[in-house]
Design a protein around this motif. Structure first.
Motif, short mmCIF file in Angstrom:
data_model
loop_
_atom_site.label_atom_id
_atom_site.label_comp_id
_atom_site.label_asym_id
_atom_site.label_seq_id
_atom_site.Cartn_x
_atom_site.Cartn_y
_atom_site.Cartn_z
N VAL A 106 29.09 33.53 34.67
CA VAL A 106 28.21 34.42 35.45
C VAL A 106 28.83 34.73 36.81
N LEU A 107 29.37 33.70 37.47
CA LEU A 107 30.02 33.90 38.77
C LEU A 107 31.21 34.86 38.63
N LEU A 108 32.01 34.68 37.60
CA LEU A 108 33.21 35.52 37.44
C LEU A 108 32.85 36.97 37.15
N GLU A 109 31.81 37.19 36.35
CA GLU A 109 31.38 38.58 36.10
C GLU A 109 30.93 39.25 37.40
N ALA A 110 30.28 38.48 38.26
CA ALA A 110 29.85 39.02 39.56
C ALA A 110 31.06 39.29 40.46
N LEU A 111 32.08 38.42 40.38
CA LEU A 111 33.27 38.61 41.21
C LEU A 111 34.11 39.81 40.77
N ILE A 112 34.04 40.15 39.49
CA ILE A 112 34.74 41.35 39.02
C ILE A 112 34.17 42.58 39.73
N LYS A 113 32.84 42.57 39.93
CA LYS A 113 32.19 43.70 40.61
C LYS A 113 32.37 43.63 42.12
N ASN A 114 32.48 42.40 42.66
CA ASN A 114 32.61 42.20 44.11
C ASN A 114 33.79 41.25 44.38
N PRO A 115 35.03 41.74 44.28
CA PRO A 115 36.20 40.87 44.45
C PRO A 115 36.24 40.26 45.85
N VAL A 116 36.83 39.07 45.92
CA VAL A 116 36.97 38.38 47.21
C VAL A 116 38.45 38.11 47.47
N LYS A 117 38.73 37.64 48.69
CA LYS A 117 40.12 37.39 49.08
C LYS A 117 40.70 36.15 48.43
N LYS A 118 39.83 35.18 48.09
CA LYS A 118 40.32 33.96 47.44
C LYS A 118 39.15 33.26 46.75
N ALA A 200 43.68 38.49 35.95
CA ALA A 200 43.41 39.79 35.33
C ALA A 200 42.87 40.81 36.34
N TYR A 201 42.07 40.32 37.31
CA TYR A 201 41.41 41.24 38.24
C TYR A 201 41.97 41.14 39.67
N ASN A 202 43.13 40.52 39.78
CA ASN A 202 43.83 40.43 41.06
C ASN A 202 42.99 39.76 42.14
N ILE A 203 42.30 38.68 41.75
CA ILE A 203 41.57 37.85 42.71
C ILE A 203 42.37 36.55 42.86
N PRO A 204 43.04 36.35 44.00
CA PRO A 204 43.84 35.13 44.16
C PRO A 204 42.96 33.89 43.93
N THR A 205 43.39 33.03 43.02
CA THR A 205 42.56 31.89 42.58
C THR A 205 43.37 30.61 42.60
N VAL A 206 42.73 29.52 43.02
CA VAL A 206 43.36 28.20 43.06
C VAL A 206 42.42 27.21 42.39
N ALA A 207 42.98 26.31 41.57
CA ALA A 207 42.19 25.24 40.97
C ALA A 207 42.62 23.90 41.57
N LEU A 208 41.65 23.08 41.95
CA LEU A 208 41.92 21.77 42.54
C LEU A 208 41.35 20.69 41.63
N ARG A 209 42.21 19.79 41.18
CA ARG A 209 41.77 18.69 40.33
C ARG A 209 41.46 17.48 41.20
N PHE A 210 40.17 17.28 41.45
CA PHE A 210 39.73 16.17 42.29
C PHE A 210 39.84 14.86 41.52
N PHE A 211 40.31 13.83 42.21
CA PHE A 211 40.30 12.48 41.64
C PHE A 211 39.00 11.80 42.06
N ASN A 212 38.95 10.51 42.25
CA ASN A 212 37.67 9.83 42.52
C ASN A 212 37.29 10.00 43.98
N VAL A 213 36.37 10.91 44.24
CA VAL A 213 35.98 11.24 45.61
C VAL A 213 34.88 10.29 46.07
N TYR A 214 35.00 9.80 47.31
CA TYR A 214 33.96 8.90 47.84
C TYR A 214 33.69 9.27 49.30
N GLY A 215 32.56 8.76 49.83
CA GLY A 215 32.23 8.99 51.22
C GLY A 215 30.73 9.11 51.42
#
Length: 372
Positions: A106-118, A200-215
């Motif tokens: 759902v988020l990605l379909e919305a971003l296709i209509k409203n692209p963002v910088k990242k 595909a839609y020229n939206i610069p994208t980064v994936a972050l693989r989080f390990f065990n987050v605490y705090g």
């Protein structure tokens, strides 16, 4: 307008710390969050810890109208909204698939209509399954899941085909996924969907693989959250931390402020686009050691871990992060040392109330045959 950031799941544990970091750096932050009961408790309006400068929209990432509204005027998106929990995902299959996979779609379909910088999406170390290992001869190797026959004999370690015990080593992003839970599958789906559609839609994208987050701000009454929060909940109620297997499984624990830093760097660094990064501390600890250290800083060293000797379906033995790529490309260097992070967590815990639901969750898993 383009300095405005949307964080889905922005009222949660990681999202709220990310919001603090971004606001300190001069960004304007909007959070879309459904304030789910499992995380926030009943009848939660707005978490007290949420920065007053955050514009909170209460809504669901699966609802196209909510998402479209949240994206208005936004230049950057962090997609953190997700159901989190390996064990629970193995029986709430539809809910995890719905929130994590459909919510992302759902988020990605919305971003296709409203692209963002990242777009920055939160992935997980769980997609690796077992981490990387090396043989006694020094050769790198990946391993299949441990068999139930092996686990029933309380033989927890990994072995080569020749029967030699394997040594865990830091896991790089190049290791092929091995999806051993519904949660892991859904996180991999989120990661791949975002990178694929972004390309595909020229939206610069980064994936972050989080390990065990605490705090601070972890959901202490959620028995499916991070292991340190679960241990904290037990200790606050004067119960021993409960540990599966023998407690010598190794993980990487990374402080939530370091995770927030990595998120911002992924947004700001142009060269990060299209890439996947591990976000961890680069250190490894046994679960037993973590339980003992937390009990000590909480002034409850007499509450020794309850080592159950049981196996939970979907769990892996060893996995900790190789963060050299994040250092090289993002300039990410973790700032919070474990002792300091645990001390800070202990101070925060003094003012918290936690409902210990670990026995309840364990009984739920056992009744479904998900512990052995």
């Amino acid at each position: 307008m383009r300095n405005k950031v949307l964080i889905t799941g922005g009222a949660g544990f990681i999202g709220s710390h990310l919001a603090d970091d971004l606001i300190n750096q001069g960004y304007s932050v909007r959070a879309l969050d459904n304030l789910s009961e499992q995380v926030h408790g009943k009848n939660c309006d707005r978490p007290e810890y949420l920065n007053p400068e955050v514009e909170l929209m209460v809504g669901d990432v699966r609802n196209p109208e909510d998402v479209a509204r949240a994206l208005e005027g936004v230049g950057y998106v962090f997609h953190l909204a997700a159901m989190v929990g390996v064990g629970q995902s193995m029986y709430e299959i539809r809910e995890y698939t719905d929130v994590n996979n459909i919510g992302t779609a759902v988020l990605l379909e919305a971003l296709i209509k409203n692209p963002v910088k990242k777009l920055v999406v939160a992935s997980s170390m769980s997609i690796y399954g077992e981490g990387l290992y090396k043989t006694p001869a020094g050769e790198l190797t990946t391993v299949p899941e441990r068999t139930l026959e092996q686990l029933k004999t309380a033989d927890w370690e990994l072995y080569s085909e020749q029967g030699a015990k394997l040594e865990p080593i830091p896991t790089p992003e190049s290791k092929a996924p091995c999806l051993s839970s519904v949660y892991a599958l859904s996180k991999y789906d989120q990661e791949r969907l975002c990178l694929m559609v972004g390309r595909a839609y020229n939206i610069p994208t980064v994936a972050l693989r989080f390990f065990n987050v605490y705090g601070t701000r972890q959901a202490l009454s959620n028995p499916y959250t991070g292991v340190l929060a679960i241990f904290a909940s037990r200790l606050l109620n004067n119960n021993s931390p409960m540990i599966f297997e023998d407690g010598y499984q190794q993980r990487d624990f990374v402080h939530v402020r370091d995770v927030a830093l990595a998120c911002r760097l992924a947004m700001e660094k142009e060269e990060a686009a299209g890439k996947v990064f591990n976000v961890g501390s680069g250190n490894n600890y046994t679960i037993r050691e973590i339980a003992n250290r937390l009990a000590t800083v909480m002034d409850k060293p007499h509450l020794a871990p309850d080592v159950t000797g049981k196996y939970r379906v979907g769990d892996i033995r060893h996995c900790y992060a190789d963060i050299s790529l994040a250092k090289e490309v993002l300039g990410f260097y973790p700032q919070v040392e474990l002792n300091a992070g645990l001390e800070e967590l202990a101070q925060w815990l003094e003012g918290q109330i936690a409902y210990d639901r670990v026995n309840e969750a364990s009984a739920e898993l056992a009744s479904r045959g998900l512990t052995v």
